[in-house]
Design a protein around this motif. Sequence first.
Motif, PDB file in Angstrom:
ATOM      1  N   LYS A 145       0.863  -1.183   0.000  1.00 29.13           N
ATOM      2  CA  LYS A 145       0.000   0.000   0.000  1.00 29.13           C
ATOM      3  C   LYS A 145       0.899   1.234   0.000  1.00 29.13           C
ATOM      4  N   THR A 146       0.880   1.958  -1.099  1.00 30.11           N
ATOM      5  CA  THR A 146       1.843   3.026  -1.338  1.00 30.11           C
ATOM      6  C   THR A 146       1.138   4.345  -1.614  1.00 30.11           C
ATOM      7  N   LEU A 147       1.590   5.387  -0.943  1.00 35.73           N
ATOM      8  CA  LEU A 147       1.041   6.730  -1.129  1.00 35.73           C
ATOM      9  C   LEU A 147       2.075   7.613  -1.813  1.00 35.73           C
ATOM     10  N   VAL A 148       1.663   8.331  -2.840  1.00 34.85           N
ATOM     11  CA  VAL A 148       2.520   9.308  -3.493  1.00 34.85           C
ATOM     12  C   VAL A 148       1.877  10.680  -3.332  1.00 34.85           C
ATOM     13  N   LYS A 163       3.498   1.349 -10.121  1.00 33.71           N
ATOM     14  CA  LYS A 163       2.406   0.512 -10.615  1.00 33.71           C
ATOM     15  C   LYS A 163       2.963  -0.661 -11.418  1.00 33.71           C
ATOM     16  N   GLY A 164       4.051  -0.399 -12.184  1.00 37.88           N
ATOM     17  CA  GLY A 164       4.695  -1.471 -12.938  1.00 37.88           C
ATOM     18  C   GLY A 164       5.282  -2.546 -12.045  1.00 37.88           C
ATOM     19  N   LEU A 165       5.574  -2.203 -10.786  1.00 39.48           N
ATOM     20  CA  LEU A 165       6.075  -3.175  -9.805  1.00 39.48           C
ATOM     21  C   LEU A 165       4.936  -3.771  -8.979  1.00 39.48           C
ATOM     22  N   SER A 166       3.708  -3.528  -9.422  1.00 41.29           N
ATOM     23  CA  SER A 166       2.493  -4.098  -8.806  1.00 41.29           C
ATOM     24  C   SER A 166       2.209  -3.580  -7.407  1.00 41.29           C
ATOM     25  N   ALA A 167       2.615  -2.338  -7.133  1.00 47.60           N
ATOM     26  CA  ALA A 167       2.220  -1.706  -5.875  1.00 47.60           C
ATOM     27  C   ALA A 167       0.792  -1.191  -6.003  1.00 47.60           C
ATOM     28  N   HIS A 168       0.097  -1.109  -4.875  1.00 48.96           N
ATOM     29  CA  HIS A 168      -1.225  -0.477  -4.842  1.00 48.96           C
ATOM     30  C   HIS A 168      -0.995   1.011  -4.574  1.00 48.96           C
ATOM     31  N   VAL A 169      -1.075   1.820  -5.619  1.00 44.76           N
ATOM     32  CA  VAL A 169      -0.647   3.210  -5.538  1.00 44.76           C
ATOM     33  C   VAL A 169      -1.844   4.152  -5.384  1.00 44.76           C
ATOM     34  N   THR A 170      -1.753   5.021  -4.380  1.00 46.63           N
ATOM     35  CA  THR A 170      -2.734   6.089  -4.190  1.00 46.63           C
ATOM     36  C   THR A 170      -2.034   7.424  -4.364  1.00 46.63           C
ATOM     37  N   PHE A 202      -0.799   3.352   4.980  1.00 46.45           N
ATOM     38  CA  PHE A 202       0.206   3.099   3.949  1.00 46.45           C
ATOM     39  C   PHE A 202       1.539   2.612   4.513  1.00 46.45           C
ATOM     40  N   GLU A 203       2.148   1.658   3.783  1.00 52.91           N
ATOM     41  CA  GLU A 203       3.463   1.119   4.160  1.00 52.91           C
ATOM     42  C   GLU A 203       4.596   2.007   3.656  1.00 52.91           C
ATOM     43  N   TYR A 204       4.382   2.557   2.472  1.00 51.39           N
ATOM     44  CA  TYR A 204       5.374   3.440   1.852  1.00 51.39           C
ATOM     45  C   TYR A 204       4.709   4.785   1.553  1.00 51.39           C
ATOM     46  N   ILE A 205       5.411   5.853   1.863  1.00 52.23           N
ATOM     47  CA  ILE A 205       4.951   7.192   1.508  1.00 52.23           C
ATOM     48  C   ILE A 205       6.085   7.899   0.758  1.00 52.23           C
ATOM     49  N   TYR A 206       5.791   8.336  -0.448  1.00 53.00           N
ATOM     50  CA  TYR A 206       6.758   9.105  -1.237  1.00 53.00           C
ATOM     51  C   TYR A 206       6.229  10.534  -1.345  1.00 53.00           C
TER      52      TYR A 206
END
Length: 277
Positions: A145-148, A163-170, A202-206
Amino acid sequence: MAEYNIAVIGGDKRTAYMIPFFMERGYRVIGYKIYHRNDMGIEADGYADSLKQAVESAEVIVGGIPMEKKGIVNLRELSRHIRKCHKIFGGIIPEAFHQECSERGIACYDFMKEESIAVFNAIATAEGAILEALLHKQTNIHQSKTLVLGYGRCGKVLCGKLKGLSAHVTVCANNSLELALAEAFGLDVLPLKKLPGKIGEFEYIYNTIPALILDEGMLKEVGKETLIIDIASGRGGLDYKEAEEKQIKAIHCLGLPGKYAGKVSAKRLSEYVISKI
């Protein structure tokens, strides 16, 4: 007549790698404060002991991204030495310096105002940000679960690669058009005003927004296992002191193209310089 054709000053690996590209094209190059040259096996035709010597030795001055860096290149000092014969190249050059050059009839080119370079820089930044995430968190990007935060140039490229790495991107942004575009590309969207109450998921936040978005109140909701990768310019987009106190892992990743894609970035930059001289 100047002793050298090009003076390369300061910068990171991108700047250092430009030296051999220029020399291969027959230009004589003098370097100043090229700190990576020994590790990279790079040798210029000469090296200056001062900024004044470097500037007075060549008519083309090539700096780094950003061009001004504390303890390396000071634009006030540079302005004292440049003359009408000079052409100045660098990245993220302050508008005041541009204006001064214009008034003095000095050609000044900002790498980051050249769209093709800016897009290439966004690609290298996005890839570097993903690498930083892999290096600093022992989980997969796949299905995460990734937030940009932000959907400008860097945000768009980063989202596409995630998205190409199959992350769930918000995508989280203020701009309704940016959110509509993100949704059109199959991404989840979240208006910035609705981020409170959601950020803890989210696990990752960019972060790509160069403003204080992740303040004390927002960081209270961020999970201890979350990794924040901040690629925003300047001071970034979060309260680092507060993140440290809350034991949240947050990394401000500046200069990623220079860190991970120095050679290929230098080729683009040097080709641009040569096209203008």
